[in-house]
Write a protein that holds these residues in place. Sequence first.
Motif, PDB file in Angstrom:
ATOM      1  N   PRO A 305      -6.088 -50.920 -81.012  1.00  0.00           N
ATOM      2  CA  PRO A 305      -6.124 -52.238 -81.805  1.00  0.00           C
ATOM      3  C   PRO A 305      -5.683 -53.608 -81.094  1.00  0.00           C
ATOM      4  CG  PRO A 305      -4.202 -50.620 -82.402  1.00  0.00           C
ATOM      5  CD  PRO A 305      -5.270 -49.963 -81.586  1.00  0.00           C
ATOM      6  N   HIS A 306      -5.045 -53.409 -79.850  1.00  0.00           N
ATOM      7  CA  HIS A 306      -4.533 -54.390 -79.364  1.00  0.00           C
ATOM      8  C   HIS A 306      -5.495 -55.353 -78.124  1.00  0.00           C
ATOM      9  CE1 HIS A 306      -0.968 -52.800 -80.505  1.00  0.00           C
ATOM     10  NE2 HIS A 306      -0.475 -53.953 -80.819  1.00  0.00           N
ATOM     11  N   THR A 307      -6.723 -54.446 -78.307  1.00  0.00           N
ATOM     12  CA  THR A 307      -7.833 -55.089 -77.472  1.00  0.00           C
ATOM     13  C   THR A 307      -8.168 -56.555 -77.401  1.00  0.00           C
ATOM     14  OG1 THR A 307      -9.106 -53.032 -77.484  1.00  0.00           O
ATOM     15  CG2 THR A 307     -10.699 -54.858 -77.064  1.00  0.00           C
ATOM     16  N   LYS A 308      -8.155 -57.033 -78.640  1.00  0.00           N
ATOM     17  CA  LYS A 308      -8.238 -58.336 -78.865  1.00  0.00           C
ATOM     18  C   LYS A 308      -7.498 -59.217 -78.265  1.00  0.00           C
ATOM     19  CE  LYS A 308      -6.000 -58.421 -83.261  1.00  0.00           C
ATOM     20  NZ  LYS A 308      -6.170 -58.522 -84.671  1.00  0.00           N
ATOM     21  N   TYR A 309      -6.203 -58.866 -77.804  1.00  0.00           N
ATOM     22  CA  TYR A 309      -5.178 -59.672 -76.976  1.00  0.00           C
ATOM     23  C   TYR A 309      -5.335 -59.688 -75.533  1.00  0.00           C
ATOM     24  CZ  TYR A 309      -3.260 -59.733 -81.626  1.00  0.00           C
ATOM     25  OH  TYR A 309      -2.949 -59.552 -83.057  1.00  0.00           O
ATOM     26  N   ALA A 310      -6.359 -58.795 -75.154  1.00  0.00           N
ATOM     27  CA  ALA A 310      -6.430 -58.470 -73.585  1.00  0.00           C
ATOM     28  C   ALA A 310      -6.865 -59.597 -72.878  1.00  0.00           C
ATOM     29  CB  ALA A 310      -7.136 -57.038 -73.353  1.00  0.00           C
ATOM     30  N   LEU A 311      -7.972 -60.182 -73.163  1.00  0.00           N
ATOM     31  CA  LEU A 311      -8.425 -61.306 -72.352  1.00  0.00           C
ATOM     32  C   LEU A 311      -7.375 -62.586 -72.236  1.00  0.00           C
ATOM     33  CD1 LEU A 311     -11.451 -62.016 -70.974  1.00  0.00           C
ATOM     34  CD2 LEU A 311     -11.839 -63.265 -72.908  1.00  0.00           C
ATOM     35  N   PRO A 312      -6.984 -62.965 -73.393  1.00  0.00           N
ATOM     36  CA  PRO A 312      -6.091 -64.006 -73.064  1.00  0.00           C
ATOM     37  C   PRO A 312      -4.795 -63.496 -72.098  1.00  0.00           C
ATOM     38  CG  PRO A 312      -6.166 -63.645 -75.077  1.00  0.00           C
ATOM     39  CD  PRO A 312      -7.129 -62.927 -74.634  1.00  0.00           C
ATOM     40  N   ALA A 313      -4.230 -62.401 -72.414  1.00  0.00           N
ATOM     41  CA  ALA A 313      -3.103 -61.679 -71.693  1.00  0.00           C
ATOM     42  C   ALA A 313      -3.458 -61.731 -70.197  1.00  0.00           C
ATOM     43  CB  ALA A 313      -2.646 -60.584 -72.316  1.00  0.00           C
ATOM     44  N   TYR A 314      -4.772 -61.046 -70.012  1.00  0.00           N
ATOM     45  CA  TYR A 314      -5.109 -61.061 -68.537  1.00  0.00           C
ATOM     46  C   TYR A 314      -5.293 -62.248 -67.819  1.00  0.00           C
ATOM     47  CZ  TYR A 314      -8.386 -60.230 -64.592  1.00  0.00           C
ATOM     48  OH  TYR A 314      -8.928 -60.334 -63.180  1.00  0.00           O
ATOM     49  N   TYR A 315      -5.595 -63.459 -68.423  1.00  0.00           N
ATOM     50  CA  TYR A 315      -5.858 -64.689 -67.777  1.00  0.00           C
ATOM     51  C   TYR A 315      -4.611 -65.411 -67.942  1.00  0.00           C
ATOM     52  CZ  TYR A 315     -10.808 -64.295 -66.508  1.00  0.00           C
ATOM     53  OH  TYR A 315     -11.820 -63.994 -65.999  1.00  0.00           O
ATOM     54  N   ILE A 316      -3.515 -64.819 -68.058  1.00  0.00           N
ATOM     55  CA  ILE A 316      -2.123 -65.092 -67.791  1.00  0.00           C
ATOM     56  C   ILE A 316      -1.523 -64.453 -66.739  1.00  0.00           C
ATOM     57  CG2 ILE A 316       0.415 -65.337 -68.591  1.00  0.00           C
ATOM     58  CD1 ILE A 316      -0.991 -65.953 -71.419  1.00  0.00           C
ATOM     59  N   VAL A 317      -1.610 -63.006 -66.829  1.00  0.00           N
ATOM     60  CA  VAL A 317      -0.921 -62.103 -65.743  1.00  0.00           C
ATOM     61  C   VAL A 317      -1.794 -62.378 -64.371  1.00  0.00           C
ATOM     62  CG1 VAL A 317      -0.587 -59.884 -65.072  1.00  0.00           C
ATOM     63  CG2 VAL A 317      -0.444 -60.587 -67.515  1.00  0.00           C
ATOM     64  N   ALA A 318      -3.119 -62.278 -64.185  1.00  0.00           N
ATOM     65  CA  ALA A 318      -3.778 -62.385 -63.324  1.00  0.00           C
ATOM     66  C   ALA A 318      -3.694 -63.679 -62.371  1.00  0.00           C
ATOM     67  CB  ALA A 318      -5.233 -61.902 -63.440  1.00  0.00           C
ATOM     68  N   PRO A 319      -3.844 -64.917 -62.884  1.00  0.00           N
ATOM     69  CA  PRO A 319      -3.510 -66.170 -62.167  1.00  0.00           C
ATOM     70  C   PRO A 319      -2.023 -66.191 -61.796  1.00  0.00           C
ATOM     71  CG  PRO A 319      -4.802 -66.669 -64.283  1.00  0.00           C
ATOM     72  CD  PRO A 319      -4.421 -65.135 -64.491  1.00  0.00           C
ATOM     73  N   ALA A 320      -1.192 -65.756 -62.662  1.00  0.00           N
ATOM     74  CA  ALA A 320       0.432 -65.908 -62.322  1.00  0.00           C
ATOM     75  C   ALA A 320       0.564 -65.211 -60.878  1.00  0.00           C
ATOM     76  CB  ALA A 320       1.247 -65.257 -63.391  1.00  0.00           C
TER      77      ALA A 320
END
Length: 493
Positions: A305-320
């Motif tokens: 169910p949380h797949t839809k949040y993966a892209l925005p979360a990734y593009y915060i964690v990885a650039p940080a």
Amino acid sequence: MTELTSLTIAEARDRLKAKEFSAVELTDAYLNAIDAANDKLNTYVVTTHDKAREMAKASDERLGAGNGGALEGIPLGVKDLFATRDIHTQACSHVLDGFKPKYESTVTQNLWDAGAVLLGKLNMDEFAMGSSNESSYYGPVVNPWRAQGSDKNLVPGGSSGGSAAAVAAHLCAGATATDTGGSIRQPAAFTGTVGIKPTYGRCSRWGIVAYASSLDQAGPIARDVRDAAILLKSMASVDAKDTTSVDLPVPDYEKAIGQSLKGLKIGIPKEYRVDGMPEEIEKLWAQGVAWLKDAGAEVVDISLPHTKYALPAYYIVAPAEASSNLARYDGVRYGLRVDGKDIADMYEKSRAAGFGSEVKRRIMVGTYVLSAGYYDAYYLKAQKVRTLIKRDFENVFHEGVDAVLAPITPSSAFEIGDKELASDPVKMYLQDVFTITVNMAGLPGLSVPAGLDGKGLPLGLQLIGKPFEEETLFKTAHAIEQAAGKFTPAKWW
């Protein structure tokens, strides 16, 4: 392509042992192929002719004495992210101009210890940031595949585009690569090759230029599933120099090839059916399900169910994490240095001249989400989302699912310089929509070629497994490979 360069690693290994040809002959065949093709494909940024021949000669001596290693005499390409002693290592960035490390990455050292031969360093997106291999300081890599009836150059995917294109064009027997959000699996899908991102901690990260330390993982790109299994066996190890590497025995992955799928439960996540998914991807996925059922596996629908949040979360964690890791490139000790009126001016000028636009974009995003007042709102929240994504997979595996089958890419390879993607970075980031959950959860993921689209371009399917159960992925991918066949581009270069 000469006959020697068309051999898989498994075939070359067996024929080298049988002394049907020498390691020097095999290496020369690859070096000649690289010299003939690299102007058109731009896969290698450096070719190590003398070093390769010297290593091949040593391999022949060991083979002659009957004490060859697991990869004795096998010529490999190495992504420019891996430190190679006294050899160009620049993460394909201008900021690392002229850098030649005095040390060897653990993964490449493992390969040389197994007898492999270094052909050269492979092109990639700058600092592994990109999904198309267009952000390299050395220019884009060209995919050896072309659409039917077209002579337009296509991207090989990124960031490990040089690795995937070189393997597909038979310019190396196999290649090292890294995967932070899909950088092994997406290029493998675009080039009709096999790529595996192992479980986080399976391969040491020591001596690999860091992008996002909690997501980066090394893995191989190879021509078929067996070759990927052979390479991963030699690449993987625990390492005292990397505290995130895991002290677990490394299985003989090759033994998993050909094992029965009876009793295996494969999950199909409903959340991966995204809006606007091309019919060809949907059809390929259904075909994959049918093949696995035919091979004896049970297929069940699952929810993540949380797949839809993966892209925005990734593009915060990885650039940080990138903004923190890339702070060390300041022009002081090594790499590019642009003089300024004082040290702060020198930092600014060196970084402004040294980093490309995509890297600058991600550093700025990362610095912003880590800044006072925003850290809790963005970075901490993204880490909480990451925990939920990991829990989704844990719940599914707890219910008896052994592996997950999903698409890898929303399309086949697109044109170099695609105007729509070039003008909108977010559209380019959407290329990672099916791959990033695997990195966020630290799981193993494998890309296996499964068919061609209407334009005659390769498409892949993705298998996601339980932590440190790469063997399940290899045996399942082998069943898909047996049903789908192997795919090689028609030579035009």
